[in-house]
Write a protein that holds these residues in place. Structure first.
Motif, PDB file in Angstrom:
ATOM      1  N   GLN A 159      43.975  16.592 -24.092  1.00  0.00           N
ATOM      2  CA  GLN A 159      43.675  17.465 -25.224  1.00  0.00           C
ATOM      3  C   GLN A 159      42.740  16.785 -26.221  1.00  0.00           C
ATOM      4  O   GLN A 159      41.805  17.417 -26.732  1.00  0.00           O
ATOM      5  N   THR A 210      50.384  20.286 -31.916  1.00  0.00           N
ATOM      6  CA  THR A 210      49.379  19.233 -31.735  1.00  0.00           C
ATOM      7  C   THR A 210      48.325  19.321 -32.831  1.00  0.00           C
ATOM      8  O   THR A 210      47.812  20.411 -33.127  1.00  0.00           O
ATOM      9  N   TYR A 213      37.133  24.433 -24.883  1.00  0.00           N
ATOM     10  CA  TYR A 213      38.581  24.269 -24.725  1.00  0.00           C
ATOM     11  C   TYR A 213      39.247  25.646 -24.644  1.00  0.00           C
ATOM     12  O   TYR A 213      38.875  26.550 -25.388  1.00  0.00           O
ATOM     13  N   PRO A 214      40.216  25.887 -23.745  1.00  0.00           N
ATOM     14  CA  PRO A 214      40.879  24.925 -22.859  1.00  0.00           C
ATOM     15  C   PRO A 214      40.269  24.812 -21.459  1.00  0.00           C
ATOM     16  O   PRO A 214      40.728  24.029 -20.663  1.00  0.00           O
ATOM     17  N   THR A 248      39.261  21.412 -19.966  1.00  0.00           N
ATOM     18  CA  THR A 248      40.274  20.461 -19.497  1.00  0.00           C
ATOM     19  C   THR A 248      40.258  20.324 -17.978  1.00  0.00           C
ATOM     20  O   THR A 248      40.701  19.311 -17.436  1.00  0.00           O
TER      21      THR A 248
END
Length: 379
Positions: free
Chosen positions: A52, A68, A156-157, A160
């Motif tokens: 992340q 987060t 993002y995401p 990833t």
């Protein structure tokens, strides 16, 4: 696993699947029952948190109250309460990924046995383009990070999927689909051997990825640049280092590579790419007129650089740099691994042996390809 399965009277594939499901149940169940300890303190801290942080171009990510938070200042990261996750790997995560790799290899071996393929060394050669593809695909994410704000193609995401270690699962999925599709073509008698469409599909996805990277470097508003001298130096240096090691083995210790043959040379060459790419990328970019030097991300790289820098005199470091011991370590380690693979191992478990050699090559050539192409395209 076959021996354990025989003792328990369970089919190996079912034993493997049951073991994986039990492990997942323990991790998922623990994350619900003890979220702060199991998920925040272990899974997030060492595995998902670094991904992340990297995906959001943050200096670190902090887990607070089940949420987060991303920090973009090193001082703030140092002052934050644990768990704090930084982009890259830790010793804990690297051990965890080794365990995952071994479990995955066992599962793939069972799949190959069921498909009746992978008993010869042609599979190793056929999978080579996918190893290069994995390293090149990681640079695509580096390119998107280097793009101007608002011009990022992958955000993002979704990005990833292109960040280590998630990218290994992405490349694995692409490779698995290619293998299954190639075997299907062979069984329908559309092709004579499954290895032909397999190596072709790997070459296609690799070529497409390299084309995108080249476009990003030569396009007028592209985020990258093109430094062909870096690519030449790394390839020539790695090939020369491999040739020297191979000549020494053939001349003084032929038993070391008696089992692997030319596959052993490819394994050593893959790790030489990783070693030389680190030496060039971390120490000699400026000397080659290719921009600033890169920064080591792996704990082993950082440890070797720190030890060398604190041990050798400054006058020596000015001439040699502080990264060259990493190349020596890579060459020695790869040679020792090649020595372990004798002819008996190939005879007893050919499919597992071939896949293990591919995995050993991938942990060197994959990161090496990424570092080489990052330096080459200035990202």
């Amino acid at each position: 696993m076959a021996t354990v399965a025989e003792r328990l009277g369970v089919e190996p594939a079912r034993l493997w699947l049951g073991s994986v499901l039990a492990l997942l149940a323990a991790l998922i169940g623990g994350s619900f029952v003890f979220p702060r300890v199991v998920y925040d303190g272990f899974i997030w801290h060492y595995f998902w948190g670094p991904v992340q942080a990297d995906a959001n171009a943050a200096v670190c990510a902090v887990r607070e109250g089940g949420a987060t938070r991303y920090l973009y200042d090193a001082a703030a990261c140092s002052a934050a309460a644990e768990p704090v996750a930084y982009p890259g790997y830790t010793l804990v995560s690297e051990v965890g990924y080794v365990v995952i790799l071994l479990i995955a290899l066992a599962g793939v071996v069972l799949l190959l046995q069921r498909l009746g393929i992978g008993t010869d060394r042609a599979l190793f050669v056929s999978l080579l383009p996918f190893v290069f593809f994995g390293g090149a695909l990681r640079v695509v994410e580096d390119v998107t990070d280097a793009a101007a704000a608002g011009d990022t193609l992958i955000t993002y995401p979704l990005n990833t999927l292109l960040i280590s270690p998630v990218i290994y699962f992405t490349v694995f999925a692409v490779t698995l689909l290619a293998v299954l599709g190639s075997v299907a073509l062979e069984r329908r008698r559309i092709v004579d051997q499954y290895t032909r469409p397999l190596v072709t599909s790997g070459s296609v996805v690799l070529a497409a990825t390299l084309a995108f990277l080249l476009w990003s470097a030569v396009a007028p508003d592209g985020p990258g640049t093109f430094h062909p001298q870096v690519l030449v130096v790394i390839l020539v240096g790695a090939t020369a280092a491999t040739g020297l090691v191979w000549w020494v083995l053939e001349r003084f210790a032929p038993s070391v590579n008696a089992g692997t043959g030319r596959i052993g040379a490819v394994v050593i060459w893959g790790h030489a790419i990783d070693g030389v790419a680190n030496v060039v990328g971390l120490d000699w970019m400026v000397a080659l007129g290719a921009g600033a030097n890169l920064v080591p991300k792996h704990p082993v790289n950082r440890l070797i650089v720190d030890v060398t820098a604190s041990t050798l005199p400054a006058s020596v470091l000015a001439l040699t740099g502080d990264t060259w011991p990493f190349l020596v370590v890579k060459l020695v380690a790869a040679t020792l691994v090649v020595w372990l693979f004798d002819e008996q191992i190939f005879e007893e478990s050919p499919q597992y042996t071939i896949l293990l050699l591919v995995a050993i090559l991938a942990v060197g050539l994959g990161p090496g390809t990424r570092d080489m192409l990052r330096a080459t395209f200035g990202v």
